[in-house]
Design an enzyme around this catalytic site. Structure first.
Site, PDB file in Angstrom:
ATOM      1  N   ALA A  44      -9.167  -8.567 -55.735  1.00 50.37           N
ATOM      2  CA  ALA A  44     -10.254  -7.751 -55.198  1.00 50.37           C
ATOM      3  C   ALA A  44      -9.856  -7.219 -53.830  1.00 50.37           C
ATOM      4  O   ALA A  44     -10.121  -7.852 -52.799  1.00 50.37           O
ATOM      5  CB  ALA A  44     -11.524  -8.594 -55.095  1.00 50.37           C
ATOM      6  N   CYS A  46     -11.185  -4.891 -52.340  1.00 51.09           N
ATOM      7  CA  CYS A  46     -12.425  -4.616 -51.592  1.00 51.09           C
ATOM      8  C   CYS A  46     -12.928  -5.876 -50.879  1.00 51.09           C
ATOM      9  O   CYS A  46     -13.745  -5.790 -49.964  1.00 51.09           O
ATOM     10  CB  CYS A  46     -13.508  -4.100 -52.536  1.00 51.09           C
ATOM     11  SG  CYS A  46     -12.923  -2.824 -53.643  1.00 51.09           S
TER      12      CYS A  46
HETATM   13  C1  LIG Z   1      -9.685  -3.336 -47.331  1.00 51.02           C
HETATM   14  C2  LIG Z   1     -10.190  -2.524 -48.475  1.00 51.02           C
HETATM   15  C3  LIG Z   1     -11.540  -2.498 -48.770  1.00 51.02           C
HETATM   16  C4  LIG Z   1     -12.020  -1.733 -49.831  1.00 51.02           C
HETATM   17  N1  LIG Z   1     -13.350  -1.740 -50.094  1.00 51.02           N
HETATM   18  C5  LIG Z   1     -13.819  -1.024 -51.142  1.00 51.02           C
HETATM   19  C6  LIG Z   1     -15.193  -1.071 -51.493  1.00 51.02           C
HETATM   20  O1  LIG Z   1     -15.975  -1.800 -50.865  1.00 51.02           O
HETATM   21  N2  LIG Z   1     -15.614  -0.316 -52.538  1.00 51.02           N
HETATM   22  C7  LIG Z   1     -14.752   0.476 -53.257  1.00 51.02           C
HETATM   23  O2  LIG Z   1     -15.170   1.140 -54.200  1.00 51.02           O
HETATM   24  N3  LIG Z   1     -13.448   0.516 -52.967  1.00 51.02           N
HETATM   25  C8  LIG Z   1     -12.964  -0.208 -51.926  1.00 51.02           C
HETATM   26  N4  LIG Z   1     -11.626  -0.185 -51.654  1.00 51.02           N
HETATM   27  C9  LIG Z   1     -10.749   0.669 -52.458  1.00 51.02           C
HETATM   28  C10 LIG Z   1     -10.322  -0.056 -53.743  1.00 51.02           C
HETATM   29  O3  LIG Z   1      -9.685  -1.253 -53.416  1.00 51.02           O
HETATM   30  C11 LIG Z   1      -9.406   0.855 -54.509  1.00 51.02           C
HETATM   31  O4  LIG Z   1     -10.131   2.007 -54.865  1.00 51.02           O
HETATM   32  C12 LIG Z   1      -8.864   0.215 -55.773  1.00 51.02           C
HETATM   33  O5  LIG Z   1      -8.098  -0.906 -55.469  1.00 51.02           O
HETATM   34  C13 LIG Z   1      -8.006   1.227 -56.527  1.00 51.02           C
HETATM   35  O6  LIG Z   1      -7.389   0.583 -57.583  1.00 51.02           O
HETATM   36  P1  LIG Z   1      -6.058   1.163 -58.229  1.00 51.02           P
HETATM   37  O7  LIG Z   1      -5.696   0.193 -59.285  1.00 51.02           O
HETATM   38  O8  LIG Z   1      -6.239   2.571 -58.578  1.00 51.02           O
HETATM   39  O9  LIG Z   1      -4.974   1.160 -57.056  1.00 51.02           O
HETATM   40  P2  LIG Z   1      -4.467   0.019 -56.094  1.00 51.02           P
HETATM   41  O10 LIG Z   1      -5.460  -1.037 -55.897  1.00 51.02           O
HETATM   42  O11 LIG Z   1      -3.954   0.727 -54.874  1.00 51.02           O
HETATM   43  O12 LIG Z   1      -3.246  -0.620 -56.864  1.00 51.02           O
HETATM   44  C14 LIG Z   1      -2.074   0.108 -57.131  1.00 51.02           C
HETATM   45  C15 LIG Z   1      -0.957  -0.866 -57.367  1.00 51.02           C
HETATM   46  O13 LIG Z   1       0.145  -0.146 -57.873  1.00 51.02           O
HETATM   47  C16 LIG Z   1       1.324  -0.728 -57.397  1.00 51.02           C
HETATM   48  N5  LIG Z   1       2.386   0.286 -57.480  1.00 51.02           N
HETATM   49  C17 LIG Z   1       2.401   1.501 -56.891  1.00 51.02           C
HETATM   50  N6  LIG Z   1       3.520   2.162 -57.220  1.00 51.02           N
HETATM   51  C18 LIG Z   1       4.220   1.338 -58.019  1.00 51.02           C
HETATM   52  C19 LIG Z   1       5.457   1.454 -58.673  1.00 51.02           C
HETATM   53  N7  LIG Z   1       6.181   2.569 -58.580  1.00 51.02           N
HETATM   54  N8  LIG Z   1       5.896   0.428 -59.421  1.00 51.02           N
HETATM   55  C20 LIG Z   1       5.152  -0.719 -59.543  1.00 51.02           C
HETATM   56  N9  LIG Z   1       3.976  -0.883 -58.937  1.00 51.02           N
HETATM   57  C21 LIG Z   1       3.510   0.138 -58.199  1.00 51.02           C
HETATM   58  C22 LIG Z   1       0.987  -1.103 -55.974  1.00 51.02           C
HETATM   59  O14 LIG Z   1       1.857  -2.127 -55.517  1.00 51.02           O
HETATM   60  C23 LIG Z   1      -0.450  -1.563 -56.102  1.00 51.02           C
HETATM   61  O15 LIG Z   1      -0.512  -2.954 -56.233  1.00 51.02           O
HETATM   62  C24 LIG Z   1     -11.126  -0.960 -50.603  1.00 51.02           C
HETATM   63  C25 LIG Z   1      -9.752  -0.984 -50.318  1.00 51.02           C
HETATM   64  C26 LIG Z   1      -9.286  -1.759 -49.273  1.00 51.02           C
HETATM   65  C27 LIG Z   1      -7.824  -1.782 -48.977  1.00 51.02           C
END
Ligand SMILES: Cc1cc2nc3c(=O)[nH]c(=O)nc-3n(C[C@H](O)[C@H](O)[C@H](O)COP(=O)(O)OP(=O)(O)OC[C@H]3O[C@@H](n4cnc5c(N)ncnc54)[C@H](O)[C@@H]3O)c2cc1C
Length: 560
Positions: A44, A46
Site C-alpha cells: 500500500a 498510499c
Molecule cells: C506516499 C504516497 C501516498 C499516496 N497516497 C495515495 C492516496 O491516498 N490515494 C491514491 O489514490 N493514491 C495515492 N498514491 C498513489 C498510488 O500509490 C499510485 O497511484 C499507485 O501505486 C499506482 O499503482 P501502479 O501499479 O500503477 O504503479 P506503482 O505503484 O508506481 O508501481 C509500479 C511498479 O512498477 C515497477 N516497474 C517500473 N518499471 C519497471 C520495469 N521496467 N521493470 C520491472 N518493474 C518495473 C516499479 O518498481 C513499481 O514497483 C500515493 C502514492 C504515494 C507514493
C-alpha cells in the site's frame, strides 16, 4: 474461460497484481508472470505516510492480506499460481517476436508473451538542486524510502524538517513529521499551497496546518540544499531553513519509457495511450495504472492522475478483456482525498481555473455548514464548494475541506459528474437523511441550491479573495456583517460594520446607496437574506461574500 495465454505483467505494486489476481480467477490456465524491479510486491504505497508517522505500526501491515498473509512471491505462487520475479527489470520489448527482455543479478533473458501488461507506474520528478544528493534528503515512493526516513527519525532524530512541494504527498508527510516531533516547513513554488484546490479553499487548509505548527512558504522556490556530510538546511526564497530531514515531493510523471522505446503511442500527458479496454496502440500490449493516460469525463480530454483506486480498476478491466469479457473503462473525474490533521480535504472534477482553461464559464458557490443537524452531538463543520458551467448548468467540480464528512459529499459529486448532471439535478437527489448522519438538506444539496441561486440571479456572490483585495486596495465599500452582536463580539472580520439582520429593515437609512455593499454572516445564509432585503429596498450594488466568516481564510479579530 480458459485461454492458456502467456501473460507477462511488468510492475508489481497496484495495477499489476490486480491484473494478475483478477485474471487468475477468470482463467485458471493462463500462465501469468509478474516482473518487478523492486523487492516488495502489492504494498500500500498510499499507506507510506502513515507508516512514517507510526499510525501503521509494522511494515508487513502494508503488504498483508486482512488475514495477515504477506503478499510476497511465495504467496502469489501458492495462492494464485502466479510466478513473480522480483529484483528483475524489464528492459526491452520485441513486439514482432512477442518477447520482453528482463534483467536481474543472474543476467538478461527473454520472456515470451501472448499478452504483455505494462503497470510501470510513475517516476518522481527530482529537481536539479545543489545538495539534492546529501544524506537525509528523501523522496517517498517505495517501502525502502519510508524505512530510511523511519530509521533516521528513530535513530539520530530530526528536529527540523523541510518538505519541498505542497501537494498531497507533501502535506501528508508534513503531518507525519509533526507526529514524529519535527518542526516542519513546507516550501511551495506556486502562489498557493495544495494546487488541487481553488486558492480560497487551499488557504483554509493552509491556516489549519499553520495552526498545527507547520510553516508554509508559498511563492517560494527551493534554491539549494546545504550541509556537510548530511543535510543541514534548505535555502528557499533567500531564507535559510534549518533541516535535519528533507522530503522532496514536487510531483510525478508517468513511467512510459519502456513503452516509448517499443514504439507504443504516448499521449500529450506523457502517459501511455490506451483505449477503453486498456489496450495500447499494440492490441497485444495493455497499459494500466499510473503509467496509462486517462480520459477526463468532464472535459473529454486526455489527462494524467496518479491514483491507487484507478490503478486497481484498470487492472481489473484489462484482466477482464484478456479473459474475453468486455468491460470498457470510461475515464475519470479526478477525485482525490487527503487527511490534513483534523481536516479532510477532498476534490473532484475541475477547479475554477481548470474549468476556465477547458473553455467553460464557471460559476462557483461556497456553502459551509455542519455535516449533521446543528443540534445533534458531534456535528462538524464542512466547507463545500461547487462549480458549474453558466451556459449549461452542468456540474463541473466540487471541493470540500474541514473536520466534517467530506468524502461522502465529494463521492456523490463525483457520481454526478460521471453522469453529467446539472446542479438542478444534484439539488434534487434523493440522499439519505437521519440526524446522526446528515442535515435534512445534505450539505451537497444546500451547496447546489446556493449555486442555483447564483445562476438564477437571486444571489450575487463575491469570493473572499476578491473582498480581501478590495480591503487591501482600500476600496470604498460597506462590508456588512449581519450576524448578532454576540457573534460579532466573539469573532469578527476587521473592517466590517455590524447591522444584525433583524434590524436591517429599520436601519436602511444608515447605508449609502452609491457604494457597493458586501454582506456576510456566519455562513452567508443571513447574508443572502440581507441581499434580498437590500435589493427589494432599491440598493442595486449588493453582493454576498461566499461562505461568510466560516470560509474567510484571513485574519479574524475577537474581543475576548
Ligand atoms: C506516499 C504516497 C501516498 C499516496 N497516497 C495515495 C492516496 O491516498 N490515494 C491514491 O489514490 N493514491 C495515492 N498514491 C498513489 C498510488 O500509490 C499510485 O497511484 C499507485 O501505486 C499506482 O499503482 P501502479 O501499479 O500503477 O504503479 P506503482 O505503484 O508506481 O508501481 C509500479 C511498479 O512498477 C515497477 N516497474 C517500473 N518499471 C519497471 C520495469 N521496467 N521493470 C520491472 N518493474 C518495473 C516499479 O518498481 C513499481 O514497483 C500515493 C502514492 C504515494 C507514493
Amino acid at each position: 474461460m480458459s485461454t492458456g495465454k502467456r501473460v507477462v505483467i511488468i510492475g508489481g505494486v497496484a495495477a499489476g497484481p490486480k491484473t494478475a489476481a483478477r485474471l487468475r480467477r477468470l482463467d485458471p490456465a493462463a500462465d501469468i508472470t509478474i516482473v518487478e524491479k523492486g523487492a516488495f510486491l502489492s504494498y500500500a504505497g498510499c499507506g507510506l505516510p502513515y507508516y512514517v508517522s507510526g499510525v501503521i505500526g509494522e511494515q508487513k501491515h502494508l503488504m498483508a492480506t486482512p488475514q495477515g498473509l504477506v503478499r510476497d512471491a511465495a504467496f502469489f505462487r501458492k495462492m494464485m499460481n502466479v510466478t513473480v520475479l522480483t529484483h528483475t527489470e524489464a528492459t526491452r520489448i520485441d513486439r514482432e517476436g512477442r518477447q520482453v527482455e528482463v534483467r536481474s543479478a543472474e543476467g538478461a533473458r527473454w520472456l515470451d508473451y501472448d499478452v504483455l501488461v505494462l503497470a510501470t507506474g510513475v517516476k518522481p520528478i527530482v529537481p536539479r538542486l545543489p545538495g539534492i544528493e546529501l544524506p537525509n534528503v528523501f523522496i517517498l515512493r517505495r517501502v525502502e524510502d519510508a524505512e530510511a526516513m523511519k530509521a533516521l527519525l528513530a535513530g539520530e532524530g530530526a528536529k527540523n524538517a523541510v518538505v519541498i512541494g505542497g501537494g498531497l504527498i507533501g502535506v501528508e508527510v508534513a503531518e507525519a513529521l509533526v507526529a514524529r516531533g519535527c518542526r516542519v516547513a513546507v516550501v511551495e513554488m506556486l502562489p498557493q499551497f495544495l494546487p488541487i484546490l481553488d486558492p480560497e479553499m487551499a488557504l483554509l487548509v493552509q491556516r489549519h496546518i499553520e495552526a498545527k505548527g507547520v510553516r508554509v512558504l508559498t511563492s517560494t522556490t527551493a534554491e539549494r540544499i546545504e550541509g556537510a556530510g548530511r543535510v543541514e538546511a534548505v535555502v528557499a526564497g533567500g531564507q535559510r531553513l534549518p533541516a535535519d530531514l528533507v522530503l522532496v515531493a514536487i510531483g510525478v510523471r508517468p513511467n512510459s519509457d519502456l513503452a516509448r522505446s517499443a514504439g507504443l503511442e504516448v499521449g500529450p500527458t506523457g502517459g501511455i495511450r490506451v483505449n477503453a479496454a486498456m489496450q495500447t496502440s499494440d492490441p497485444n500490449i495493455y497499459a494500466v495504472g499510473d503509467c496509462a493516460e486517462d480520459r477526463h469525463l468532464v472535459t473529454g480530454a486526455p489527462c494524467f492522475v496518479s491514483n491507487g483506486a484507478t490503478a486497481n480498476k484498470q487492472g481489473r478491466v484489462a484482466a477482464n478483456q484478456i479473459a474475453g469479457f468486455a468491460d470498457p473503462f470510461p475515464g475519470i473525474v479526478g477525485s482525490a482525498i487527503c487527511k490534513v490533521f483534523d481536516y479532510a480535504v477532498a476534490r473532484t472534477g475541475l477547479t475554477e481555473r481548470q474549468a476556465r482553461e477547458a473553455g467553460f464559464e464557471p460559476v462557483a458557490a461556497i456553502a459551509p455548514g455542519p455535516d449533521k443537524p446543528h443540534y445533534y452531538p458531534g456535528a462538524k463543520l464542512l466547507i463545500l464548494k461547487l462549480i458549474a458551467d453558466r451556459a449549461t448548468r452542468r456540474l463541473l467540480g466540487a471541493q470540500a475541506v474541514g473536520p466534517g464528512d467530506a468524502a461522502r459529499r465529494i463521492d456523490v459529486a463525483a457520481t454526478a459528474l460521471a453522469a453529467g448532471m446539472t446542479v438542478d439535478q444534484v439539488a434534487h437527489l434523493d440522499l439519505c437523511y437521519a440526524p446522526p448522519y446528515s442535515p435534512p438538506l445534505d450539505n451537497l444539496i444546500t451547496a447546489a441550491n446556493v449555486l442555483r441561486n447564483k445562476l438564477d440571479g437571486h444571489l450575487h456572490g463575491i469570493s473572499p479573495i476578491e473582498v480581501k483585495a478590495k480591503i487591501d486596495a482600500r476600496d470604498d465599500f460597506v462590508f456588512l456583517d449581519v450576524r448578532t452582536p454576540a457573534e460579532h463580539d466573539a469573532v469578527r472580520i476587521p473592517g466590517s460594520t455590524l447591522i444584525p439582520l433583524g434590524a436591517l429593515r429599520e436601519r436602511l437609512g444608515e447605508l449609502p446607496r452609491d457604494k457597493q455593499i458586501v454582506a456576510f454572516c456566519a455562513i452567508s445564509l443571513r447574508g443572502y437574506s440581507a441581499e434580498r432585503i437590500l435589493r427589494a429596498a432599491g440598493f442595486d450594488n449588493v453582493h454576498v461574500m461566499d461562505g461568510g466568516v466560516a470560509a474567510w481564510p484571513y485574519e479574524k479579530a475577537s474581543r475576548q
